[in-house]
Design a protein around this motif. Sequence first.
Motif, PDB file in Angstrom:
ATOM      1  N   LEU A 199       0.828  -1.204   0.000  1.00  0.00           N
ATOM      2  CA  LEU A 199       0.000   0.000   0.000  1.00  0.00           C
ATOM      3  C   LEU A 199       0.861   1.252   0.000  1.00  0.00           C
ATOM      4  O   LEU A 199       1.759   1.402   0.831  1.00  0.00           O
ATOM      5  CB  LEU A 199      -0.912   0.000   1.233  1.00  0.00           C
ATOM      6  N   THR A 200       0.569   2.161  -0.934  1.00  0.00           N
ATOM      7  CA  THR A 200       1.313   3.419  -0.979  1.00  0.00           C
ATOM      8  C   THR A 200       0.925   4.355   0.153  1.00  0.00           C
ATOM      9  O   THR A 200       1.737   5.179   0.568  1.00  0.00           O
ATOM     10  CB  THR A 200       1.103   4.146  -2.314  1.00  0.00           C
ATOM     11  N   HIS A 201      -0.301   4.250   0.640  1.00  0.00           N
ATOM     12  CA  HIS A 201      -0.734   5.009   1.814  1.00  0.00           C
ATOM     13  C   HIS A 201      -2.074   4.462   2.284  1.00  0.00           C
ATOM     14  O   HIS A 201      -2.602   3.524   1.680  1.00  0.00           O
ATOM     15  CB  HIS A 201      -0.802   6.518   1.540  1.00  0.00           C
ATOM     16  N   GLY A 202      -2.620   5.046   3.348  1.00  0.00           N
ATOM     17  CA  GLY A 202      -3.762   4.441   4.007  1.00  0.00           C
ATOM     18  C   GLY A 202      -5.125   5.006   3.695  1.00  0.00           C
ATOM     19  O   GLY A 202      -6.110   4.551   4.282  1.00  0.00           O
ATOM     20  N   HIS A 203      -5.255   5.954   2.774  1.00  0.00           N
ATOM     21  CA  HIS A 203      -6.574   6.502   2.466  1.00  0.00           C
ATOM     22  C   HIS A 203      -7.508   5.416   1.937  1.00  0.00           C
ATOM     23  O   HIS A 203      -7.087   4.508   1.210  1.00  0.00           O
ATOM     24  CB  HIS A 203      -6.465   7.642   1.454  1.00  0.00           C
ATOM     25  N   ILE A 204      -8.783   5.551   2.267  1.00  0.00           N
ATOM     26  CA  ILE A 204      -9.766   4.513   1.972  1.00  0.00           C
ATOM     27  C   ILE A 204      -9.878   4.218   0.484  1.00  0.00           C
ATOM     28  O   ILE A 204     -10.167   3.080   0.085  1.00  0.00           O
ATOM     29  CB  ILE A 204     -11.148   4.915   2.556  1.00  0.00           C
ATOM     30  N   PRO A 254       6.276  11.438   2.712  1.00  0.00           N
ATOM     31  CA  PRO A 254       5.146  12.135   3.330  1.00  0.00           C
ATOM     32  C   PRO A 254       4.819  13.429   2.606  1.00  0.00           C
ATOM     33  O   PRO A 254       5.629  13.967   1.856  1.00  0.00           O
ATOM     34  CB  PRO A 254       5.644  12.409   4.759  1.00  0.00           C
ATOM     35  N   GLY A 255       3.630  13.913   2.866  1.00  0.00           N
ATOM     36  CA  GLY A 255       3.134  15.132   2.224  1.00  0.00           C
ATOM     37  C   GLY A 255       1.658  15.000   1.941  1.00  0.00           C
ATOM     38  O   GLY A 255       0.854  15.836   2.321  1.00  0.00           O
ATOM     39  N   HIS A 256       1.286  13.901   1.290  1.00  0.00           N
ATOM     40  CA  HIS A 256      -0.128  13.585   1.090  1.00  0.00           C
ATOM     41  C   HIS A 256      -0.696  12.997   2.377  1.00  0.00           C
ATOM     42  O   HIS A 256      -1.776  13.373   2.828  1.00  0.00           O
ATOM     43  CB  HIS A 256      -0.270  12.610  -0.078  1.00  0.00           C
ATOM     44  N   THR A 257       0.031  12.044   2.962  1.00  0.00           N
ATOM     45  CA  THR A 257      -0.218  11.541   4.317  1.00  0.00           C
ATOM     46  C   THR A 257       1.141  11.381   4.991  1.00  0.00           C
ATOM     47  O   THR A 257       2.175  11.387   4.332  1.00  0.00           O
ATOM     48  CB  THR A 257      -0.937  10.174   4.318  1.00  0.00           C
ATOM     49  N   LYS A 258       1.123  11.194   6.298  1.00  0.00           N
ATOM     50  CA  LYS A 258       2.382  11.032   7.025  1.00  0.00           C
ATOM     51  C   LYS A 258       3.093   9.735   6.655  1.00  0.00           C
ATOM     52  O   LYS A 258       4.324   9.648   6.722  1.00  0.00           O
ATOM     53  CB  LYS A 258       2.129  11.060   8.536  1.00  0.00           C
ATOM     54  N   GLY A 259       2.329   8.727   6.282  1.00  0.00           N
ATOM     55  CA  GLY A 259       2.928   7.432   5.981  1.00  0.00           C
ATOM     56  C   GLY A 259       2.951   7.086   4.510  1.00  0.00           C
ATOM     57  O   GLY A 259       3.081   5.909   4.161  1.00  0.00           O
ATOM     58  N   GLY A 276       1.996   6.341  -5.982  1.00  0.00           N
ATOM     59  CA  GLY A 276       0.859   6.612  -5.116  1.00  0.00           C
ATOM     60  C   GLY A 276       0.280   7.982  -5.409  1.00  0.00           C
ATOM     61  O   GLY A 276       0.107   8.362  -6.571  1.00  0.00           O
ATOM     62  N   ASP A 277      -0.003   8.748  -4.359  1.00  0.00           N
ATOM     63  CA  ASP A 277      -0.535  10.099  -4.540  1.00  0.00           C
ATOM     64  C   ASP A 277       0.532  11.155  -4.279  1.00  0.00           C
ATOM     65  O   ASP A 277       0.227  12.279  -3.867  1.00  0.00           O
ATOM     66  CB  ASP A 277      -1.741  10.324  -3.632  1.00  0.00           C
ATOM     67  N   LEU A 278       1.788  10.808  -4.521  1.00  0.00           N
ATOM     68  CA  LEU A 278       2.861  11.801  -4.465  1.00  0.00           C
ATOM     69  C   LEU A 278       2.919  12.587  -5.767  1.00  0.00           C
ATOM     70  O   LEU A 278       2.804  13.818  -5.765  1.00  0.00           O
ATOM     71  CB  LEU A 278       4.204  11.121  -4.213  1.00  0.00           C
ATOM     72  N   LEU A 279       3.063  11.906  -6.888  1.00  0.00           N
ATOM     73  CA  LEU A 279       3.248  12.555  -8.184  1.00  0.00           C
ATOM     74  C   LEU A 279       2.253  11.997  -9.188  1.00  0.00           C
ATOM     75  O   LEU A 279       2.137  10.781  -9.345  1.00  0.00           O
ATOM     76  CB  LEU A 279       4.675  12.308  -8.686  1.00  0.00           C
ATOM     77  N   PHE A 280       1.542  12.901  -9.872  1.00  0.00           N
ATOM     78  CA  PHE A 280       0.635  12.553 -10.945  1.00  0.00           C
ATOM     79  C   PHE A 280       1.155  13.136 -12.258  1.00  0.00           C
ATOM     80  O   PHE A 280       2.045  13.991 -12.255  1.00  0.00           O
ATOM     81  CB  PHE A 280      -0.768  13.131 -10.703  1.00  0.00           C
ATOM     82  N   ALA A 281       0.567  12.719 -13.358  1.00  0.00           N
ATOM     83  CA  ALA A 281       0.842  13.364 -14.634  1.00  0.00           C
ATOM     84  C   ALA A 281       0.318  14.792 -14.574  1.00  0.00           C
ATOM     85  O   ALA A 281      -0.887  15.020 -14.480  1.00  0.00           O
ATOM     86  CB  ALA A 281       0.169  12.600 -15.774  1.00  0.00           C
ATOM     87  N   GLY A 282       1.223  15.754 -14.532  1.00  0.00           N
ATOM     88  CA  GLY A 282       0.849  17.157 -14.524  1.00  0.00           C
ATOM     89  C   GLY A 282       0.491  17.748 -13.186  1.00  0.00           C
ATOM     90  O   GLY A 282       0.191  18.942 -13.094  1.00  0.00           O
ATOM     91  N   SER A 283       0.538  16.956 -12.116  1.00  0.00           N
ATOM     92  CA  SER A 283       0.140  17.491 -10.813  1.00  0.00           C
ATOM     93  C   SER A 283       0.767  16.679  -9.695  1.00  0.00           C
ATOM     94  O   SER A 283       1.654  15.839  -9.918  1.00  0.00           O
ATOM     95  CB  SER A 283      -1.392  17.498 -10.692  1.00  0.00           C
ATOM     96  N   ILE A 284       0.294  16.921  -8.473  1.00  0.00           N
ATOM     97  CA  ILE A 284       0.746  16.201  -7.286  1.00  0.00           C
ATOM     98  C   ILE A 284      -0.459  15.927  -6.401  1.00  0.00           C
ATOM     99  O   ILE A 284      -1.563  16.425  -6.650  1.00  0.00           O
ATOM    100  CB  ILE A 284       1.803  17.007  -6.488  1.00  0.00           C
ATOM    101  N   GLY A 285      -0.261  15.138  -5.353  1.00  0.00           N
ATOM    102  CA  GLY A 285      -1.352  14.819  -4.443  1.00  0.00           C
ATOM    103  C   GLY A 285      -1.783  16.007  -3.605  1.00  0.00           C
ATOM    104  O   GLY A 285      -1.002  16.924  -3.338  1.00  0.00           O
ATOM    105  N   ARG A 286      -3.017  15.962  -3.174  1.00  0.00           N
ATOM    106  CA  ARG A 286      -3.549  17.038  -2.340  1.00  0.00           C
ATOM    107  C   ARG A 286      -2.928  16.979  -0.945  1.00  0.00           C
ATOM    108  O   ARG A 286      -2.499  15.926  -0.467  1.00  0.00           O
ATOM    109  CB  ARG A 286      -5.078  16.944  -2.253  1.00  0.00           C
ATOM    110  N   THR A 287      -2.908  18.128  -0.275  1.00  0.00           N
ATOM    111  CA  THR A 287      -2.280  18.211   1.048  1.00  0.00           C
ATOM    112  C   THR A 287      -3.220  18.807   2.094  1.00  0.00           C
ATOM    113  O   THR A 287      -2.778  19.164   3.179  1.00  0.00           O
ATOM    114  CB  THR A 287      -0.998  19.067   0.984  1.00  0.00           C
ATOM    115  N   ASP A 288      -4.516  18.894   1.781  1.00  0.00           N
ATOM    116  CA  ASP A 288      -5.448  19.585   2.667  1.00  0.00           C
ATOM    117  C   ASP A 288      -6.216  18.662   3.600  1.00  0.00           C
ATOM    118  O   ASP A 288      -7.083  19.126   4.344  1.00  0.00           O
ATOM    119  CB  ASP A 288      -6.443  20.412   1.834  1.00  0.00           C
TER     120      ASP A 288
END
Length: 235
Positions: free
Chosen positions: A55-60, A136-141, A160-172
Amino acid sequence: MLIAGFPAGAWGTNCYLVAPAAGEECVIIDPGHQAAQGVEEALAKHRLKPVAVVLTHGHIDHVASVVPVCGAHDVPAWIHPEDRYMMSDPEKALGRSIGMPLMGELTVGEPDDVREMADGARLELAGMELTVAHAPGHTKGSVTFGLPEAADIPPILFSGDLLFAGSIGRTDLPGGDMAEMLDSLARVCLPLDDSTVVLSGHGPQTTIGQERATNPYLRQVAAGQGAPQAPRRGM
């Protein structure tokens, strides 16, 4: 090398099955919301035997099918310790309820065998070696998984949700942090060869070279500048 990927569920989260070749053992990356059926179809199509879920991170939207997939095949799930709580308490990870209709479809909780991984770990699974980078950045883990270049493939980064094509993961969301995201982009992504194929948690595949040249966030990190708030994609 065989990589079978498909977008699943309400958030279009990319789930990947990775194996040395058809008919061999495989690793399943991020079986998220409504991914179980797609996993079974891909296993049957390519005659694969899973040995682990990673798992790249723990979001549902990345872990919602972990319990049924691990249970059906009696395999462990690997996750960074800082995101482990999200498997059992997804709403805490979002800072809000994700809605009763959706929650009614989910089986939250941990599979029987959960294993924790750390930065720099090398997971030897299914005849392959996945290199773990804490990001970390999108989630701590949050982590990424790297596969080295081989005779028939360039190097690969499951971002995972670190780097996307043209963007990055949300941090809010809870645990998100833009400063950590920028540090992870600089530390994990910028040193990679331009030929590295990026298979992300959402959206199409890309390469490090393409993102280095066109992604506004990666370009600003490379220039030593800050970056604006990332647009929302996934969770």
